[in-house]
Design a protein around this motif. Structure first.
Motif, PDB file in Angstrom:
ATOM      1  N   TYR A   1     -34.803  25.573  13.378  1.00  0.00           N
ATOM      2  CA  TYR A   1     -36.172  26.091  13.290  1.00  0.00           C
ATOM      3  C   TYR A   1     -37.220  25.008  13.517  1.00  0.00           C
ATOM      4  O   TYR A   1     -38.238  25.243  14.175  1.00  0.00           O
ATOM      5  CB  TYR A   1     -36.394  26.781  11.948  1.00  0.00           C
TER       6      TYR A   1
ATOM      7  N   GLN B   1     -37.612  24.696  17.157  1.00  0.00           N
ATOM      8  CA  GLN B   1     -38.274  25.872  17.731  1.00  0.00           C
ATOM      9  C   GLN B   1     -39.790  25.651  17.738  1.00  0.00           C
ATOM     10  O   GLN B   1     -40.475  25.935  18.735  1.00  0.00           O
ATOM     11  CB  GLN B   1     -37.960  27.125  16.913  1.00  0.00           C
TER      12      GLN B   1
ATOM     13  N   LYS C   1     -46.032  26.793   9.992  1.00  0.00           N
ATOM     14  CA  LYS C   1     -44.667  27.319  10.034  1.00  0.00           C
ATOM     15  C   LYS C   1     -44.501  28.524   9.118  1.00  0.00           C
ATOM     16  O   LYS C   1     -45.268  28.714   8.165  1.00  0.00           O
ATOM     17  CB  LYS C   1     -43.671  26.234   9.623  1.00  0.00           C
TER      18      LYS C   1
ATOM     19  N   PRO D   1     -37.829  31.935   8.113  1.00  0.00           N
ATOM     20  CA  PRO D   1     -37.616  32.148   9.543  1.00  0.00           C
ATOM     21  C   PRO D   1     -36.707  33.329   9.870  1.00  0.00           C
ATOM     22  O   PRO D   1     -36.518  33.654  11.046  1.00  0.00           O
ATOM     23  CB  PRO D   1     -37.002  30.826  10.010  1.00  0.00           C
ATOM     24  N   TYR D   2     -36.141  33.952   8.854  1.00  0.00           N
ATOM     25  CA  TYR D   2     -35.344  35.173   9.031  1.00  0.00           C
ATOM     26  C   TYR D   2     -35.858  36.257   8.086  1.00  0.00           C
ATOM     27  O   TYR D   2     -36.561  35.972   7.116  1.00  0.00           O
ATOM     28  CB  TYR D   2     -33.855  34.918   8.763  1.00  0.00           C
TER      29      TYR D   2
ATOM     30  N   TYR E   1     -38.123  38.578   8.269  1.00  0.00           N
ATOM     31  CA  TYR E   1     -39.574  38.595   8.070  1.00  0.00           C
ATOM     32  C   TYR E   1     -40.254  39.826   8.655  1.00  0.00           C
ATOM     33  O   TYR E   1     -41.369  40.159   8.257  1.00  0.00           O
ATOM     34  CB  TYR E   1     -40.201  37.345   8.699  1.00  0.00           C
TER      35      TYR E   1
ATOM     36  N   GLN F   1     -47.087  35.568   7.240  1.00  0.00           N
ATOM     37  CA  GLN F   1     -47.771  34.772   8.250  1.00  0.00           C
ATOM     38  C   GLN F   1     -49.109  35.389   8.651  1.00  0.00           C
ATOM     39  O   GLN F   1     -50.035  34.680   9.045  1.00  0.00           O
ATOM     40  CB  GLN F   1     -46.885  34.581   9.484  1.00  0.00           C
TER      41      GLN F   1
ATOM     42  N   ASP G   1     -46.866  30.340  13.609  1.00  0.00           N
ATOM     43  CA  ASP G   1     -45.591  30.927  14.040  1.00  0.00           C
ATOM     44  C   ASP G   1     -45.356  32.261  13.339  1.00  0.00           C
ATOM     45  O   ASP G   1     -44.828  32.311  12.239  1.00  0.00           O
ATOM     46  CB  ASP G   1     -44.428  29.981  13.774  1.00  0.00           C
TER      47      ASP G   1
ATOM     48  N   PRO H   1     -40.620  33.749  14.277  1.00  0.00           N
ATOM     49  CA  PRO H   1     -39.464  32.840  14.343  1.00  0.00           C
ATOM     50  C   PRO H   1     -38.268  33.493  15.043  1.00  0.00           C
ATOM     51  O   PRO H   1     -38.121  34.717  15.029  1.00  0.00           O
ATOM     52  CB  PRO H   1     -39.151  32.577  12.863  1.00  0.00           C
ATOM     53  N   GLN H   2     -37.461  32.662  15.670  1.00  0.00           N
ATOM     54  CA  GLN H   2     -36.262  33.042  16.434  1.00  0.00           C
ATOM     55  C   GLN H   2     -36.588  33.634  17.800  1.00  0.00           C
ATOM     56  O   GLN H   2     -35.686  34.011  18.549  1.00  0.00           O
ATOM     57  CB  GLN H   2     -35.346  34.007  15.654  1.00  0.00           C
TER      58      GLN H   2
END
Length: 393
Positions: A84, A87, A117, A121-122, A124, A232, A372, A375-376
């Protein structure tokens, strides 16, 4: 098609790593700058080619094992194979490359701040749009095709959506449809599932749900746009508010949607002019803004409203779709000499294009704050701050 071995040196704005072979740029998804890979050419054009990775010969330090069994097949995620932290670095590189190549900003690193950030990151996403097949199974479409992939868990969806995904497998919609949408209020725990499903286990067919951002509650209809990453989205709102000061007495909120920014702007300014053309979003916004008597809301196209002589503001907040702003919108901003522009964008290429145009019309880019939201994936949100030169002097 022929096989090639290539060392990758950069990243393209759609998330593919890029290298050169026989003088041509080659785009290879699911690889990482710095890697040497063996790949099969799938498309060979005069000045570029595309390829699919066969083998990673020299892997990047940042390569990880993706947790999803259909990563690279469904096409929803493009960066699960990348740590991440890296990324984020790649997305910043894309923003700066687009600013330089499309926007004409020679030193883009002078403008782009460090990315805000995501804490998670998962898991979400607060919205899922699943395909449904003839057996009423839910899933996604294979990358680049219409072929159905059955999915029982998605690593970027909120866990509550994944619970619903399991419960709805094999259940019949009460009208013909190719998609099932699940939306979840992370801060309210409210669910919306469309269309209505033939099941007694859970409620479906809701016309709207509510979500809270920074303590403010929003009504959101089934078809209205709302940011897919709740936590976010709160940081994005704060990033916009950081550019508002006491001198900004009248603010124009263009592409206002359900009032996500408008509510908070109305607490800062004496007057807010909000503009949105989508009918359902307009209806939602009027309910969400019911307690504010300093907001004038226009359910019209932004370019139409900005052409009105009495629409004048100190600041304009722009949050257009991925395609960016129409030329008429940017021309109207420049003609009125609105002193400050806060441009929220989810597409670096159209942002760079519009920033270049505003620069030509007398605006100076101050800074860009990446956030961000996704993510991913290769997507990145940006908040750009511009001031008219007469306001700076």
């Amino acid at each position: 098609m022929s096989e090639i071995e290539v060392t990758l040196t950069g990243i393209a704005h759609l998330g593919e790593a890029i290298g050169k072979i026989n003088g041509k740029v080659v785009f290879i998804p699911y690889s990482i700058p710095g890697e040497t890979v063996k790949a099969k050419i799938t498309k060979d054009e005069r000045d570029y080619c595309k390829a699919e990775i066969i083998e990673v010969i020299e892997p990047s330090f940042f390569r990880e094992n993706p947790p999803c069994r259909v990563f690279g097949i469904c096409g929803g995620c493009s960066f699960q194979h990348i740590a991440y932290s890296y990324q984020i670095k790649l997305k910043e590189m894309v923003v700066m490359e687009q600013l330089k190549r499309i926007g004409g900003f020679e030193n883009p690193e002078d403008f782009v701040k460090l990315t805000i950030k995501a804490k998670s990151p998962y898991n979400y996403r607060n919205r899922a749009d699943f395909s449904i097949n003839k057996q009423n199974l839910l899933g996604f479409k294979m990358r680049g095709t219409h072929k159905f992939i059955h999915v029982e868990y998605c690593h970027i969806m909120h866990e509550e959506i994944n619970k619903m995904l399991l419960m709805l497998q094999g259940k019949s919609p009460r009208r013909k449809t190719h998609n099932v949408t699940i939306r979840y209020g992370v801060n309210t725990e409210q669910m919306l599932i469309q269309p209505e499903i033939d099941t007694k286990e859970i409620e479906t067919g809701q016309r709207f749900y509510t979500e809270k951002l920074l303590g403010k509650e929003f009504i959101i209809s089934a078809s209205s746009f709302f940011q897919v990453n709740t936590f976010q989205a709160e940081k994005l709102i704060q990033a916009v508010l950081d550019y508002i000061n006491e001198d900004d007495t009248t603010i124009i909120d263009a592409y206002a949607g359900v009032g996500t920014f408008t509510v908070f702007l109305a607490e800062r300014a004496k007057k807010v002019i909000a503009i949105e053309e989508a009918r359902t979003a307009c209806r939602d916004a009027r309910m969400n803004l019911n307690n504010f008597d300093n907001v004038t809301y226009y359910c019209k196209k932004t370019e139409e409203v900005l052409l009105m002589d009495d629409i004048i503001g100190d600041v304009i907040v722009l949050d257009p779709p991925r395609t960016g702003c129409m030329k008429e919108v940017l021309d109207a901003i420049a003609k009125k000499k609105i002193k400050k522009v806060i441009y929220v964008s989810c597409e670096p290429s159209t942002l760079a294009r519009d920033l270049k145009y505003l620069k030509e019309k007398g605006y100076e880019l101050i800074e860009i704050q990446p956030v961000d939201m996704f993510p991913q994936t290769y997507h990145i949100e940006n908040v750009a701050l511009l001031r008219h030169k007469f306001a700076i002097s």
